[in-house]
Design an enzyme around this catalytic site. Structure first.
Site, PDB file in Angstrom:
ATOM      1  N   CYS A 114       2.727  78.209  -2.212  1.00  0.00           N
ATOM      2  CA  CYS A 114       1.634  77.300  -1.830  1.00  0.00           C
ATOM      3  C   CYS A 114       1.366  76.212  -2.865  1.00  0.00           C
ATOM      4  CB  CYS A 114       0.362  78.098  -1.562  1.00  0.00           C
ATOM      5  SG  CYS A 114       0.570  79.398  -0.316  1.00  0.00           S
ATOM      6  N   HIS A 247      -5.687  73.441  -1.854  1.00  0.00           N
ATOM      7  CA  HIS A 247      -4.851  74.248  -0.969  1.00  0.00           C
ATOM      8  C   HIS A 247      -5.726  74.862   0.115  1.00  0.00           C
ATOM      9  CE1 HIS A 247      -2.123  77.106   0.633  1.00  0.00           C
ATOM     10  NE2 HIS A 247      -2.618  78.153   0.000  1.00  0.00           N
ATOM     11  N   ASN A 277      -3.332  78.417   6.849  1.00  0.00           N
ATOM     12  CA  ASN A 277      -2.622  78.254   5.582  1.00  0.00           C
ATOM     13  C   ASN A 277      -1.167  77.911   5.885  1.00  0.00           C
ATOM     14  OD1 ASN A 277      -1.332  78.517   3.122  1.00  0.00           O
ATOM     15  ND2 ASN A 277      -2.331  80.438   2.567  1.00  0.00           N
TER      16      ASN A 277
END
EC number: 2.3.1.180
Length: 320
Positions: A114, A247, A277
């Site tokens: 990520c 994020h 996500n």
């Protein structure tokens, strides 16, 4: 002195949004209330079986190139951040290069989960500042749905597929003001896909596994710490940030980070409700959304942050 500056942004999401209710109809043992109250996620996009990471990256790059007014022949560096490459090799960056019709540019993948896009942006910035390259495509792209255990409701509801990209070019005016990147491999067990391919067989567990509480605590701590580190490097206060683009993993993490930095919610870009996500695609997707809807304007200071399995974390402060 040569600097690097974002000239254009682009993103791409496959298919129609898949709501929490849609997942229930597909057999996932959950509820809309359970997912939304714990994560803030309302929907995500899931790529069809024939769609690859490089396919998503291609569309995001086309949009970024159009945004920058740049022809693909001008690109001399392509970096793709991904956890879900098309193949073991060649790299997704080389496959993307072929699909774009570019020849000769340096092309490679990086794997920082990520944090991947921020890592890739940091690397591209240094290539351009060195004078060796002039225009880069920096991409975060994932088909994360391929590594999810759809019987594990604690993880499968969290993730989605997508891609985001920027054109980063050499400039006489500062664009990227500061970058920081770190890792702590001793934390590898709290978020991982602990499997591998050996002699044609999958060895270990091929699905994503996560200790949610440990990830939450770790993420909130490092996201606030590196924001302060990045701002200090650039010689500004965190209160000088016009936009935080974190994020997009979990609304509680995003809220906690904003509060620790003293930033009002109006200064934090949030897309996790729409996209879930998307790992390395998360930050560029959110950046593109905020640029295209007019929130982020030229001249504003924008802080990008990522944190992911490894554990890795990174931030980039830019004057957009």
């Amino acid at each position: 002195m040569t600097f690097s500056r974002i000239a254009g942004v682009g993103s791409f999401l496959p298919g129609n949004p898949v709501s929490n209710s849609d997942l229930i109809q597909r057999g996932v043992d959950t509820s809309d209330e359970w997912v939304a109250t714990r994560t803030g996620i309302r929907s995500r996009h899931i790529a069809p079986p024939e769609c690859t990471t490089s396919d998503l990256a291609l569309e995001a790059c086309r949009n970024a190139l159009a945004s920058a007014g740049t022809d693909v022949s001008e690109i001399d560096l392509i970096i793709v951040a991904t956890t879900t490459p098309d193949f073991i090799f060649p790299s997704t960056a080389c496959l993307l290069q072929s699909k774009l019709g570019n020849k000769g540019a340096m092309a490679f993948d990086i794997q920082a989960v990520c944090s991947g896009f921020v890592y890739a942006l940091t690397i591209a910035d240094k290539f351009i500042r060195s004078g060796s390259h002039k225009k880069a495509l920096v991409v975060g792209a994932e088909v994360f749905s391929r590594i999810l255990d759809w019987n594990d409701r604690a993880t499968c509801v969290l993730f989605g597929d997508g891609a985001g990209a920027v054109v980063l070019e050499a400039s006489e005016k500062p664009g990227i003001l500061a970058t920081v990147a770190h890792a702590d491999g001793s934390q590898n067990g709290i978020l991982s896909v602990p499997g591998s391919l050996r002699n044609g067989q999958v060895v270990g567990d091929p699905f994503l596994r996560m200790d949610g509480q440990a990830v939450f605590k770790f993420a909130v701590r490092v996201l606030s710490e590196m924001a302060e580190e990045c701002c200090a490097q650039a010689g500004i206060a965190t209160s000088d940030i016009d936009w935080l683009v974190p994020h997009q993993a979990n609304m509680r993490i995003i809220d906690s980070t904003g509060k620790k930095l003293g930033l009002p919610v109006e200064k934090v870009v949030v897309t996790v409700d729409m996209h879930g996500n998307t790992s390395a695609a998360s930050v560029p997707l959110a950046l593109d959304q905020a640029v295209r809807d007019g929130r982020i304007q030229r001249g504003q200071k924008v802080l990008l942050e990522g944190v992911g399995g490894g554990f890795t974390w990174g931030a980039a402060l830019l004057e957009f």
